[in-house]
Design a protein around this motif. Sequence first.
Motif, PDB file in Angstrom:
ATOM      1  N   THR A  52       0.827  -1.212   0.000  1.00 54.44           N
ATOM      2  CA  THR A  52       0.000   0.000   0.000  1.00 54.44           C
ATOM      3  C   THR A  52       0.858   1.259   0.000  1.00 54.44           C
ATOM      4  N   ALA A  53       2.134   1.142  -0.360  1.00 54.01           N
ATOM      5  CA  ALA A  53       3.026   2.303  -0.364  1.00 54.01           C
ATOM      6  C   ALA A  53       2.496   3.392  -1.294  1.00 54.01           C
ATOM      7  N   THR A  54       2.629   4.635  -0.868  1.00 55.49           N
ATOM      8  CA  THR A  54       2.158   5.776  -1.659  1.00 55.49           C
ATOM      9  C   THR A  54       3.232   6.190  -2.659  1.00 55.49           C
ATOM     10  N   ALA A  55       2.861   6.305  -3.922  1.00 58.72           N
ATOM     11  CA  ALA A  55       3.811   6.637  -4.979  1.00 58.72           C
ATOM     12  C   ALA A  55       3.999   8.144  -5.098  1.00 58.72           C
ATOM     13  N   PHE A  56       5.245   8.554  -5.357  1.00 53.87           N
ATOM     14  CA  PHE A  56       5.564   9.949  -5.646  1.00 53.87           C
ATOM     15  C   PHE A  56       6.778   9.977  -6.556  1.00 53.87           C
ATOM     16  N   ARG A  57       7.007  11.122  -7.173  1.00 57.48           N
ATOM     17  CA  ARG A  57       8.110  11.263  -8.115  1.00 57.48           C
ATOM     18  C   ARG A  57       9.274  12.011  -7.468  1.00 57.48           C
ATOM     19  N   PRO A  58      10.511  11.771  -7.921  1.00 53.62           N
ATOM     20  CA  PRO A  58      11.632  12.573  -7.439  1.00 53.62           C
ATOM     21  C   PRO A  58      11.386  14.058  -7.713  1.00 53.62           C
ATOM     22  N   GLY A  59      11.681  14.876  -6.731  1.00 54.34           N
ATOM     23  CA  GLY A  59      11.418  16.307  -6.833  1.00 54.34           C
ATOM     24  C   GLY A  59      10.136  16.721  -6.146  1.00 54.34           C
ATOM     25  N   GLN A  60       9.272  15.770  -5.792  1.00 52.06           N
ATOM     26  CA  GLN A  60       8.059  16.069  -5.065  1.00 52.06           C
ATOM     27  C   GLN A  60       8.298  15.933  -3.557  1.00 52.06           C
ATOM     28  N   ARG A  61       7.464  16.636  -2.780  1.00 53.81           N
ATOM     29  CA  ARG A  61       7.502  16.519  -1.337  1.00 53.81           C
ATOM     30  C   ARG A  61       6.250  15.780  -0.881  1.00 53.81           C
ATOM     31  N   ALA A  62       6.425  14.571  -0.395  1.00 54.62           N
ATOM     32  CA  ALA A  62       5.316  13.773   0.100  1.00 54.62           C
ATOM     33  C   ALA A  62       5.176  13.999   1.604  1.00 54.62           C
ATOM     34  N   THR A  63       3.973  14.254   2.055  1.00 56.21           N
ATOM     35  CA  THR A  63       3.704  14.506   3.461  1.00 56.21           C
ATOM     36  C   THR A  63       2.678  13.512   3.981  1.00 56.21           C
ATOM     37  N   ALA A  64       2.630  13.373   5.292  1.00 55.21           N
ATOM     38  CA  ALA A  64       1.655  12.482   5.906  1.00 55.21           C
ATOM     39  C   ALA A  64       1.553  12.804   7.390  1.00 55.21           C
ATOM     40  N   GLU A  65       0.336  12.741   7.899  1.00 55.75           N
ATOM     41  CA  GLU A  65       0.073  12.834   9.325  1.00 55.75           C
ATOM     42  C   GLU A  65       0.002  11.416   9.870  1.00 55.75           C
ATOM     43  N   ALA A  66       0.742  11.136  10.937  1.00 49.88           N
ATOM     44  CA  ALA A  66       0.791   9.775  11.458  1.00 49.88           C
ATOM     45  C   ALA A  66       0.950   9.821  12.966  1.00 49.88           C
ATOM     46  N   SER A  67       1.099   8.648  13.532  1.00 50.62           N
ATOM     47  CA  SER A  67       1.305   8.496  14.967  1.00 50.62           C
ATOM     48  C   SER A  67       2.658   7.861  15.222  1.00 50.62           C
ATOM     49  N   THR A  68       3.267   8.224  16.325  1.00 48.28           N
ATOM     50  CA  THR A  68       4.542   7.631  16.696  1.00 48.28           C
ATOM     51  C   THR A  68       4.392   6.121  16.852  1.00 48.28           C
ATOM     52  N   GLY A  69       5.230   5.380  16.146  1.00 50.17           N
ATOM     53  CA  GLY A  69       5.142   3.926  16.162  1.00 50.17           C
ATOM     54  C   GLY A  69       4.595   3.345  14.882  1.00 50.17           C
ATOM     55  N   ASP A  70       3.973   4.177  14.018  1.00 51.03           N
ATOM     56  CA  ASP A  70       3.465   3.688  12.738  1.00 51.03           C
ATOM     57  C   ASP A  70       4.614   3.399  11.787  1.00 51.03           C
ATOM     58  N   TYR A  71       4.405   2.431  10.897  1.00 54.39           N
ATOM     59  CA  TYR A  71       5.325   2.172   9.796  1.00 54.39           C
ATOM     60  C   TYR A  71       4.756   2.856   8.563  1.00 54.39           C
ATOM     61  N   LEU A  72       5.508   3.802   8.001  1.00 51.86           N
ATOM     62  CA  LEU A  72       5.051   4.583   6.854  1.00 51.86           C
ATOM     63  C   LEU A  72       5.861   4.197   5.625  1.00 51.86           C
ATOM     64  N   TYR A  73       5.159   4.018   4.488  1.00 48.57           N
ATOM     65  CA  TYR A  73       5.799   3.546   3.258  1.00 48.57           C
ATOM     66  C   TYR A  73       5.463   4.476   2.095  1.00 48.57           C
ATOM     67  N   TRP A  74       6.491   4.771   1.283  1.00 52.11           N
ATOM     68  CA  TRP A  74       6.338   5.478   0.014  1.00 52.11           C
ATOM     69  C   TRP A  74       7.138   4.720  -1.042  1.00 52.11           C
ATOM     70  N   VAL A  75       6.892   5.022  -2.316  1.00 48.67           N
ATOM     71  CA  VAL A  75       7.627   4.382  -3.395  1.00 48.67           C
ATOM     72  C   VAL A  75       7.856   5.396  -4.501  1.00 48.67           C
ATOM     73  N   PHE A  76       9.068   5.377  -5.103  1.00 44.18           N
ATOM     74  CA  PHE A  76       9.418   6.290  -6.193  1.00 44.18           C
ATOM     75  C   PHE A  76      10.284   5.539  -7.195  1.00 44.18           C
TER      76      PHE A  76
END
Length: 288
Positions: A52-76
């Motif tokens: 379920t990783a969120t896709a973004f391109r190089p040069g973009q700024r990906a942001t997310a609101e989360a909680s301490t302890g969460d595992y957050l995933y992105w893909v480029f």
Amino acid sequence: MRITAMLTGPLLTAALLLGTAGGAVADETPTPTADGSESAAGPTEAGTSFRTATAFRPGQRATAEASTGDYLYWVFPADTGQRPTVTATVTLPESAAARKGAATWRVDVYDGLRRRQPCVNGAQTRAVAADADTVALRCTLRTVRAWAEPWANDPLPGSYYVRLTVVSAQEEDLGLPVRTEIEASTADRGGAYAVGGKLAAPLVPGVADASTETGTGNGSGSGSANGTDDGEDGTVLASEPEDGWSSGRWTDRWIWTVAGGVLGALAGVAGYTLARPSRRPSAPSYGA
């Protein structure tokens, strides 16, 4: 003078070719964004797994609101000859009194085969005090290769997953809200890092399923929201580079090869011209 005039034009042309190739190899600047800004706006959410990783391109700024302890995933995406650099910034709760102790954050980068790639530069793991406001992480990978031996762990063209999480924190601090920012840049290292072989296709999980399907699959990822499609198994497909996948089709090593051949041929002609004996006209012979 005749030799100088004969060699000046080709030598200048070869020097121009060498200068162009040298400039390509020395180029270490990140890929510019389309709007010319330092970083463009990217997705505002993160996945919770590789699928379920969120896709973004190089040069973009990906942001997310989360909680301490969460595992957050992105893909480029990262292509042949590029050296990816991932930077992560975590903004901690404004009220330092809400945190009970220090914490350690970590950013990891995985390739399309989900192999963790080592960082050759940057602070991949960083501990922050209880009264800190932000924590900045950075990971620079090795240059992406077009092909590698099966036993090697070399980075290959395709999707690269970013995982951000806290690896050490007080139990009372788990669940506190945080804001995260992820950016990626891909500096072009040129043909000096090119190899002889190439992959048949970039390492993009789910690409075989996506090539036979139109639209999104039944996965729980955020593919359509970020301009990507999901495979049948729910795997998010990273956006390909703006110029498409090169897979080692062309490198500036061709320019160096042609320029070297031209210089070698000119050197041979010049050496032969300078070394051959001069022909003097023979004295006329008169009959007796």
